[in-house]
Design a protein around this motif. Structure first.
Motif, PDB file in Angstrom:
ATOM      1  N   ARG A 116     -11.432  -1.934   0.345  1.00 58.89           N
ATOM      2  CA  ARG A 116     -11.388  -0.594   0.942  1.00 58.89           C
ATOM      3  C   ARG A 116     -10.158   0.165   0.455  1.00 58.89           C
ATOM      4  O   ARG A 116      -9.189  -0.431  -0.002  1.00 58.89           O
ATOM      5  N   VAL A 117     -10.208   1.481   0.611  1.00 62.42           N
ATOM      6  CA  VAL A 117      -9.060   2.343   0.354  1.00 62.42           C
ATOM      7  C   VAL A 117      -8.826   3.194   1.597  1.00 62.42           C
ATOM      8  O   VAL A 117      -9.776   3.762   2.157  1.00 62.42           O
ATOM      9  N   LEU A 118      -7.556   3.261   2.025  1.00 61.02           N
ATOM     10  CA  LEU A 118      -7.176   4.082   3.171  1.00 61.02           C
ATOM     11  C   LEU A 118      -6.038   5.012   2.756  1.00 61.02           C
ATOM     12  O   LEU A 118      -5.249   4.693   1.867  1.00 61.02           O
ATOM     13  N   ARG A 119      -5.939   6.137   3.453  1.00 58.71           N
ATOM     14  CA  ARG A 119      -4.975   7.175   3.090  1.00 58.71           C
ATOM     15  C   ARG A 119      -4.317   7.729   4.343  1.00 58.71           C
ATOM     16  O   ARG A 119      -4.956   7.887   5.381  1.00 58.71           O
ATOM     17  N   THR A 120      -3.005   8.034   4.236  1.00 58.53           N
ATOM     18  CA  THR A 120      -2.281   8.692   5.316  1.00 58.53           C
ATOM     19  C   THR A 120      -1.557   9.916   4.788  1.00 58.53           C
ATOM     20  O   THR A 120      -1.078   9.926   3.643  1.00 58.53           O
ATOM     21  N   ASP A 121      -1.459  10.942   5.631  1.00 59.84           N
ATOM     22  CA  ASP A 121      -0.711  12.159   5.291  1.00 59.84           C
ATOM     23  C   ASP A 121       0.439  12.404   6.250  1.00 59.84           C
ATOM     24  O   ASP A 121       1.105  13.436   6.148  1.00 59.84           O
ATOM     25  N   ASP A 122       0.651  11.472   7.183  1.00 60.15           N
ATOM     26  CA  ASP A 122       1.669  11.694   8.200  1.00 60.15           C
ATOM     27  C   ASP A 122       2.565  10.470   8.393  1.00 60.15           C
ATOM     28  O   ASP A 122       2.956  10.134   9.501  1.00 60.15           O
ATOM     29  N   GLY A 123       2.875   9.812   7.297  1.00 54.34           N
ATOM     30  CA  GLY A 123       3.786   8.671   7.365  1.00 54.34           C
ATOM     31  C   GLY A 123       3.228   7.472   8.075  1.00 54.34           C
ATOM     32  O   GLY A 123       3.990   6.659   8.611  1.00 54.34           O
ATOM     33  N   GLY A 124       1.891   7.325   8.075  1.00 53.32           N
ATOM     34  CA  GLY A 124       1.268   6.166   8.679  1.00 53.32           C
ATOM     35  C   GLY A 124       0.955   6.300  10.152  1.00 53.32           C
ATOM     36  O   GLY A 124       0.473   5.348  10.768  1.00 53.32           O
ATOM     37  N   THR A 125       1.201   7.473  10.734  1.00 53.50           N
ATOM     38  CA  THR A 125       0.830   7.673  12.130  1.00 53.50           C
ATOM     39  C   THR A 125      -0.681   7.589  12.296  1.00 53.50           C
ATOM     40  O   THR A 125      -1.195   6.999  13.256  1.00 53.50           O
ATOM     41  N   THR A 126      -1.400   8.174  11.346  1.00 50.85           N
ATOM     42  CA  THR A 126      -2.860   8.068  11.325  1.00 50.85           C
ATOM     43  C   THR A 126      -3.309   7.717   9.914  1.00 50.85           C
ATOM     44  O   THR A 126      -2.639   8.044   8.934  1.00 50.85           O
ATOM     45  N   TRP A 127      -4.466   7.054   9.839  1.00 53.71           N
ATOM     46  CA  TRP A 127      -5.046   6.657   8.563  1.00 53.71           C
ATOM     47  C   TRP A 127      -6.514   7.064   8.527  1.00 53.71           C
ATOM     48  O   TRP A 127      -7.194   7.066   9.554  1.00 53.71           O
ATOM     49  N   THR A 128      -6.988   7.370   7.307  1.00 52.22           N
ATOM     50  CA  THR A 128      -8.392   7.667   7.088  1.00 52.22           C
ATOM     51  C   THR A 128      -8.934   6.736   6.023  1.00 52.22           C
ATOM     52  O   THR A 128      -8.338   6.614   4.940  1.00 52.22           O
ATOM     53  N   GLU A 129     -10.021   6.043   6.324  1.00 54.03           N
ATOM     54  CA  GLU A 129     -10.679   5.219   5.314  1.00 54.03           C
ATOM     55  C   GLU A 129     -11.454   6.138   4.374  1.00 54.03           C
ATOM     56  O   GLU A 129     -12.337   6.876   4.815  1.00 54.03           O
ATOM     57  N   THR A 130     -11.136   6.084   3.083  1.00 51.75           N
ATOM     58  CA  THR A 130     -11.769   6.989   2.122  1.00 51.75           C
ATOM     59  C   THR A 130     -12.715   6.297   1.166  1.00 51.75           C
ATOM     60  O   THR A 130     -13.425   6.953   0.410  1.00 51.75           O
ATOM     61  N   PHE A 131     -12.711   4.962   1.170  1.00 50.48           N
ATOM     62  CA  PHE A 131     -13.669   4.202   0.366  1.00 50.48           C
ATOM     63  C   PHE A 131     -13.885   2.845   0.997  1.00 50.48           C
ATOM     64  O   PHE A 131     -12.930   2.184   1.424  1.00 50.48           O
ATOM     65  N   ARG A 132     -15.166   2.442   1.072  1.00 47.14           N
ATOM     66  CA  ARG A 132     -15.518   1.086   1.477  1.00 47.14           C
ATOM     67  C   ARG A 132     -16.594   0.589   0.511  1.00 47.14           C
ATOM     68  O   ARG A 132     -17.640   1.206   0.358  1.00 47.14           O
ATOM     69  N   ASN A 133     -16.319  -0.527  -0.140  1.00 47.58           N
ATOM     70  CA  ASN A 133     -17.236  -1.077  -1.125  1.00 47.58           C
ATOM     71  C   ASN A 133     -18.508  -1.592  -0.446  1.00 47.58           C
ATOM     72  O   ASN A 133     -18.434  -2.336   0.530  1.00 47.58           O
ATOM     73  N   THR A 134     -19.645  -1.212  -0.976  1.00 54.32           N
ATOM     74  CA  THR A 134     -20.928  -1.661  -0.413  1.00 54.32           C
ATOM     75  C   THR A 134     -21.686  -2.590  -1.349  1.00 54.32           C
ATOM     76  O   THR A 134     -22.784  -3.034  -1.008  1.00 54.32           O
ATOM     77  N   ASP A 135     -21.111  -2.885  -2.518  1.00 51.00           N
ATOM     78  CA  ASP A 135     -21.755  -3.785  -3.464  1.00 51.00           C
ATOM     79  C   ASP A 135     -21.228  -5.200  -3.231  1.00 51.00           C
ATOM     80  O   ASP A 135     -20.036  -5.459  -3.457  1.00 51.00           O
TER      81      ASP A 135
END
Length: 362
Positions: A116-135
């Motif tokens: 998976r890939v996750l991203r934060t824009d606020d120093g890790g206060t919140t995270w968004t999963e932007t990719f999850r492998n389905t293969d």
């Protein structure tokens, strides 16, 4: 800026002495150097193993590792903030790319949905999963960014070719690039998710992939952000699932370092480093490589000749562009990264995180 110049001058003075110690001993085995370089421990407060590391500056760094752990420091490692994504305890983070103290992208490895890939824009206060492998056949290893928007993530071969994910929006979304531009993988060939350096970049378009496990270790190069790739062999031994090139570092689009060996404890790792001066088209074995397996490497900022290599059995420095290496510590580290202001960090097992120090006036 004043602190940056002071840091770089101190490192330069220390490494000048190391360079003199290396003179005339290129054929000798690597030995512990009487160099003032050392890793100063920065207690992370955790026992996670950190293979992902992003050095933003001497004061700011991110580390990503086992048990879904992500840490951030803004005070030079005196304190660490646990900014792990909620519910990520089962994930194995192996890479982190940061764009300051607030924005970062982390990659988790594993088969199927574990990647998976996750991203934060606020120093890790919140995270968004932007990719999850389905293969279920895919396994992603590491990622790199060319700039704040464009990046790629590397996956092990599926149907005989390495996989490349691409982003053009800073990691908010990802797409799988066509496999047509990727050379066929060797039987058993794969990338090693050991230090976040199995794919690296330099400049706005060039990227390199490190491989092992096949009959020979290889470096793949792309000059178009991962759409097409060329391939070259290296002298770092492979031929076994535990051997090959584990980490790469390029100081510009021409000059690169490759480090690796056999990651199994107690196994010999001769010819564990190689250098390239032509963008990875050809590779030459280091005249005096590190004395053991090394998983990560980094160029010192603004230096044309000085770089670091780390591994579970210790650290090394080169002052001649990777032709000869000399040990300067025995602490266990998996990965290393340097920031533009001269701040170099290393991280590894049992929560170990260090920052490079150099004492002048020996």
């Amino acid at each position: 800026m004043r602190r940056t110049l002071t840091t770089l001058r101190t490192l330069a003075a220390a490494l000048c002495g190391t360079a003199l110690a290396l003179t005339g001993t290129a054929a000798a085995p690597a030995q512990a150097a009487s160099t003032p370089l050392a890793w100063e421990n920065r207690d992370s407060g955790t026992d996670a193993r950190f293979r992902g590391l992003a050095a933003v500056s001497r004061s700011t760094a991110w580390a990503a590792g086992t048990k879904g752990t992500v840490l951030l420091t803004r005070d030079g490692g005196r304190s660490w903030r646990n900014v792990s994504p909620p519910g990520a305890g089962a994930l194995e983070f192996r890479d982190v790319e940061a764009f300051g103290a607030r924005r970062a992208v982390v990659l988790a490895i594993g088969e199927g949905e574990a990647s998976r890939v996750l991203r934060t824009d606020d120093g890790g206060t919140t995270w968004t999963e932007t990719f999850r492998n389905t293969d279920p056949k895919a396994f992603y290893d590491c990622l790199t960014f060319f700039d704040a928007r464009h990046g790629i993530a590397l996956g092990d071969p599926v149907d005989g070719r390495f996989r490349i994910l691409s982003t053009g929006d800073g990691g908010r979304s990802w797409r799988l690039l066509p496999a047509a531009g990727m050379p066929a993988a060797l039987p058993g060939e794969a990338a090693f998710a050991a230090s976040g350096q199995c794919v690296v970049s330099s400049g706005t378009r060039d990227a390199w992939i490190a491989t092992g496990g096949g009959a020979t270790s290889r470096i793949l190069h792309s000059a178009d952000r991962g759409r097409t790739w060329s391939v070259a062999g290296t002298p770092v031994p492979a031929g076994d699932p535990a051997r090959g090139v584990f980490g790469l570092a390029f100081r510009d689009r021409a000059h690169g370092l490759a480090v690796g060996g056999d990651y199994r404890a107690g196994q010999p790792s001769g010819r564990a480093a190689a250098v390239s001066g032509d963008g990875g088209a050809t590779w030459t074995a280091a005249a005096r490589p590190p004395g053991a397996y090394r998983s990560g490497a980094a160029w010192l900022p603004h230096s044309r000749t000085t770089a670091l290599a780390v591994g579970p059995a210790g650290s090394d420095v080169t002052t001649d562009g990777g032709r000869t290496w000399r040990a300067f510590g025995t602490g266990s580290y998996d990965t290393v990264d340097c920031a533009p202001d001269g701040g170099c960090w290393a991280a590894g097992e049992k929560g170990r995180i260090g920052r490079l120090t150099a004492r002048s006036g020996r």
